[in-house]
Enzyme design. Sequence first.
Site, PDB file in Angstrom:
ATOM      1  N   ARG A  38      39.280  31.040 -18.781  1.00  0.00           N
ATOM      2  CA  ARG A  38      38.773  30.774 -17.434  1.00  0.00           C
ATOM      3  C   ARG A  38      37.443  31.521 -17.202  1.00  0.00           C
ATOM      4  NH1 ARG A  38      37.750  27.544 -13.379  1.00  0.00           N
ATOM      5  NH2 ARG A  38      38.152  28.362 -11.294  1.00  0.00           N
ATOM      6  N   THR A  81      51.764  32.058  -7.032  1.00  0.00           N
ATOM      7  CA  THR A  81      53.137  32.411  -6.630  1.00  0.00           C
ATOM      8  C   THR A  81      53.979  31.133  -6.723  1.00  0.00           C
ATOM      9  OG1 THR A  81      52.349  32.191  -4.348  1.00  0.00           O
ATOM     10  CG2 THR A  81      52.682  34.422  -5.165  1.00  0.00           C
ATOM     11  N   THR A 116      50.335  33.110  -1.400  1.00  0.00           N
ATOM     12  CA  THR A 116      51.403  32.759  -0.454  1.00  0.00           C
ATOM     13  C   THR A 116      52.707  33.445  -0.862  1.00  0.00           C
ATOM     14  OG1 THR A 116      50.371  30.618  -0.163  1.00  0.00           O
ATOM     15  CG2 THR A 116      52.658  30.825   0.583  1.00  0.00           C
ATOM     16  N   CYS A 256      51.766  24.180  -3.142  1.00  0.00           N
ATOM     17  CA  CYS A 256      51.845  24.775  -1.794  1.00  0.00           C
ATOM     18  C   CYS A 256      52.970  24.104  -1.020  1.00  0.00           C
ATOM     19  CB  CYS A 256      50.513  24.609  -1.069  1.00  0.00           C
ATOM     20  SG  CYS A 256      49.231  25.680  -1.741  1.00  0.00           S
TER      21      CYS A 256
HETATM   22  N1  LIG Z   1      45.395  25.930  -4.358  1.00  0.00           N
HETATM   23  C1  LIG Z   1      45.526  25.856  -3.066  1.00  0.00           C
HETATM   24  O1  LIG Z   1      45.140  24.902  -2.458  1.00  0.00           O
HETATM   25  C2  LIG Z   1      46.132  26.972  -2.269  1.00  0.00           C
HETATM   26  C3  LIG Z   1      45.984  26.946  -0.880  1.00  0.00           C
HETATM   27  C4  LIG Z   1      46.501  27.969  -0.136  1.00  0.00           C
HETATM   28  C5  LIG Z   1      47.185  29.008  -0.778  1.00  0.00           C
HETATM   29  N2  LIG Z   1      47.348  28.998  -2.127  1.00  0.00           N
HETATM   30  C6  LIG Z   1      48.038  30.113  -2.745  1.00  0.00           C
HETATM   31  O2  LIG Z   1      47.054  30.928  -3.376  1.00  0.00           O
HETATM   32  C7  LIG Z   1      47.588  31.517  -4.559  1.00  0.00           C
HETATM   33  C8  LIG Z   1      46.725  31.160  -5.754  1.00  0.00           C
HETATM   34  O3  LIG Z   1      46.772  29.757  -5.950  1.00  0.00           O
HETATM   35  P1  LIG Z   1      45.712  28.994  -6.845  1.00  0.00           P
HETATM   36  O4  LIG Z   1      45.896  27.560  -6.551  1.00  0.00           O
HETATM   37  O5  LIG Z   1      44.357  29.586  -6.689  1.00  0.00           O
HETATM   38  O6  LIG Z   1      46.260  29.315  -8.304  1.00  0.00           O
HETATM   39  P2  LIG Z   1      45.515  28.991  -9.673  1.00  0.00           P
HETATM   40  O7  LIG Z   1      46.581  28.830 -10.681  1.00  0.00           O
HETATM   41  O8  LIG Z   1      44.508  27.905  -9.476  1.00  0.00           O
HETATM   42  O9  LIG Z   1      44.696  30.295  -9.997  1.00  0.00           O
HETATM   43  C9  LIG Z   1      45.273  31.513 -10.227  1.00  0.00           C
HETATM   44  C10 LIG Z   1      44.411  32.300 -11.207  1.00  0.00           C
HETATM   45  O10 LIG Z   1      45.000  33.579 -11.306  1.00  0.00           O
HETATM   46  C11 LIG Z   1      44.936  33.979 -12.668  1.00  0.00           C
HETATM   47  N3  LIG Z   1      45.933  35.010 -12.874  1.00  0.00           N
HETATM   48  C12 LIG Z   1      47.264  34.876 -13.078  1.00  0.00           C
HETATM   49  N4  LIG Z   1      47.851  36.087 -13.158  1.00  0.00           N
HETATM   50  C13 LIG Z   1      46.862  37.003 -13.017  1.00  0.00           C
HETATM   51  C14 LIG Z   1      46.834  38.427 -12.999  1.00  0.00           C
HETATM   52  N5  LIG Z   1      47.952  39.133 -13.128  1.00  0.00           N
HETATM   53  N6  LIG Z   1      45.648  39.031 -12.837  1.00  0.00           N
HETATM   54  C15 LIG Z   1      44.519  38.316 -12.682  1.00  0.00           C
HETATM   55  N7  LIG Z   1      44.469  36.967 -12.699  1.00  0.00           N
HETATM   56  C16 LIG Z   1      45.645  36.323 -12.843  1.00  0.00           C
HETATM   57  C17 LIG Z   1      45.153  32.708 -13.453  1.00  0.00           C
HETATM   58  O11 LIG Z   1      44.650  32.833 -14.764  1.00  0.00           O
HETATM   59  C18 LIG Z   1      44.385  31.693 -12.606  1.00  0.00           C
HETATM   60  O12 LIG Z   1      43.049  31.558 -13.032  1.00  0.00           O
HETATM   61  C19 LIG Z   1      49.027  31.021  -4.659  1.00  0.00           C
HETATM   62  O13 LIG Z   1      49.862  31.945  -4.033  1.00  0.00           O
HETATM   63  C20 LIG Z   1      48.998  29.734  -3.856  1.00  0.00           C
HETATM   64  O14 LIG Z   1      50.263  29.410  -3.338  1.00  0.00           O
HETATM   65  C21 LIG Z   1      46.823  28.007  -2.879  1.00  0.00           C
END
Ligand SMILES: NC(=O)c1ccc[n+]([C@@H]2O[C@H](COP(=O)([O-])OP(=O)(O)OC[C@H]3O[C@@H](n4cnc5c(N)ncnc54)[C@H](O)[C@@H]3O)[C@@H](O)[C@H]2O)c1
Length: 426
Positions: A38, A81, A116, A256
Site C-alpha cells: 500500500r 474493524t 468504527t 460498514c
Molecule cells: N470505508 C468506508 O467508507 C468507511 C466509512 C466510515 C467508517 N469506516 C471505518 O473506518 C475504518 C477503516 O476502514 P477502511 O475502509 O479505511 O479500511 P481499509 O481496509 O480500506 O484500510 C485500512 C488500512 O489499514 C491498514 N492496517 C491494518 N492494520 C494496521 C495496523 N495495525 N497498523 C497500521 N495500518 C494497518 C491496512 O493495511 C489498510 O491499508 C473501519 O473501522 C471502518 O469500519 C469506513
Amino acid sequence: MDASESISVIGLGYVGLPVALAFSSITEVVAYDTNSARINELKAGKDHTGCLTQTLPSQLLLTNDPKALRTATFHIICVPTPIDKDNQPDLSFLESAAHTLGPMLHSGDTVVVESTVYPGVTEDIIVPILESHSGLKMGSSLRVGYSPERLSPSDTLHLFENTVKLVGANDYQTAELIAEKYRQVVLAGVHMVPSIKVAEAAKLLENTQRDVNIALVNEMAMLFHALEIDSHEVIEAAKTKWNFHPYEPGLVGGHCIGVDPYYMSAIAQRHGLNPDLVLSARSRNESMGEYVAQKTIDILSDENIPAKAANVGVFGLSFKENCPDIRNTKVVGLIQSLEAKGVKTYVADPIVNKPEFEATYNIKVLDLEQLPRLHAIVIAVAHDTFVHCSPTEYLAHLQHPNLLIDVKGHLDRDRFSDAGVRLWRL
Ligand SMILES: NC(=O)c1ccc[n+]([C@@H]2O[C@H](COP(=O)([O-])OP(=O)(O)OC[C@H]3O[C@@H](n4cnc5c(N)ncnc54)[C@H](O)[C@@H]3O)[C@@H](O)[C@H]2O)c1
C-alpha cells in the site's frame, strides 16, 4: 497549528488516506500503514481506493516504519474493524495498531480513534494497551478521543471536508483540543459530544438505522412483488409525504452497513439484551441475493428456460455503485445462489480489480467482450457505466427472453420495454 505539531494517521485505506491528505494541507503528516504494498502504491502516485485525486503533498510522509510515529504528537487511528466468521467484532487490527503506537507515545500526546467500534472499545480495550506500552495515563499524560468517520466511498458529494465531524474525548479540554484540530480541515465544522462512548454509539446508531430502514423497504418490496405492484412507484408516491424517508431496496453489503449492526448486537447481547429487530433486519438484507436469484430463475422458467439451461450475466461485483471495494459484497451470494440452482453465470465488472476479486472469491471475472449470448443479465450494482448503457447495447449481449434484472431500479423501464427488453426491478 504549531509547526512542531505533526500528525500521524495509522491505516491508509478508504478512511485514512483522505484524512491524511486533508491534514497534510496544513501540517506534516506521518502516514503509516503496515502494508508495504500500500505504501509503495501510494508513493508511485497510485491508489486502488480511488481517493487520491491530487499529486502527493510534500508534507505527507508515507511510511511502514512504526518509529516514524514518534515524530508526531497527534495520532489518528483508521484501521479496519471487520467481523469474524461468526459475525462477532474482530478488533485485532485496532488492538495491533494500539500495540504499535503505544511505545511511540510521549507525555501529552493525543490519540483519536476513527475506526468504527461499539461503545466502550476505545476506553476499555484500546486505552489500556496504549497505557501499558507508554507508561502514560489517560486524563493526565495522555489525551484520548473518538471521532467516527462518516464518509462513504464513491460519494463525491459528502467528503471528509464537508461532513460534520463528531468528537468525544476523555475530558472537555481534550475534546476542545481535538475539535480545534479537526476544525482546521473539516469546513462543515465539529459537533462535540459529552463522552467517547456517545461518539462511538452515534456511529453505530447511524449505520444500524440505515440497515434497518433498507431491510424494511426490502421486505415491503417482496410483498409488492407478490401483489404485482412496482416498489419504485410505491416509493415515489410515499415520498410526497413530508415525513417519509425514501430508502431503496437492494443488496446491502460492504464493511460498514453490512457489519456495524453486528457490532451493535454483540454489545447488546453482552448486556443481556436481545437485539432481535436489528438482527432480523440484517438477516432480511442478507437474504436479498437469494431472493433476486430465485426471481430471475422464476421469470426464465416462465419463458420455458429451465435453470440448468440458462446463461445469466451478473454485472457489477463491488459492494456499492462506482466503487471498487469488494469487501463483504452481497453480489457473491447472488452468484452462488444462481449457480446452486444450476444456472451458468458469467460475471463482469469494469471497476473492480479482477485478480483481487478472483483470488478472494474464486469466481472468474470476464470482460464484456468475452461474454456469450445471455438469457438474462442481472445488473447487481448500478455503476454509472451500466446505467448509461442503451437498450441496444444490452440487446447485443442478450437472447430470448432478453431479460434484464435491474436490482437497484436505476434504468428507465419504459425505454427498455419499448426496445424489446423485459425489465424486472426489485
Ligand atoms: N470505508 C468506508 O467508507 C468507511 C466509512 C466510515 C467508517 N469506516 C471505518 O473506518 C475504518 C477503516 O476502514 P477502511 O475502509 O479505511 O479500511 P481499509 O481496509 O480500506 O484500510 C485500512 C488500512 O489499514 C491498514 N492496517 C491494518 N492494520 C494496521 C495496523 N495495525 N497498523 C497500521 N495500518 C494497518 C491496512 O493495511 C489498510 O491499508 C473501519 O473501522 C471502518 O469500519 C469506513
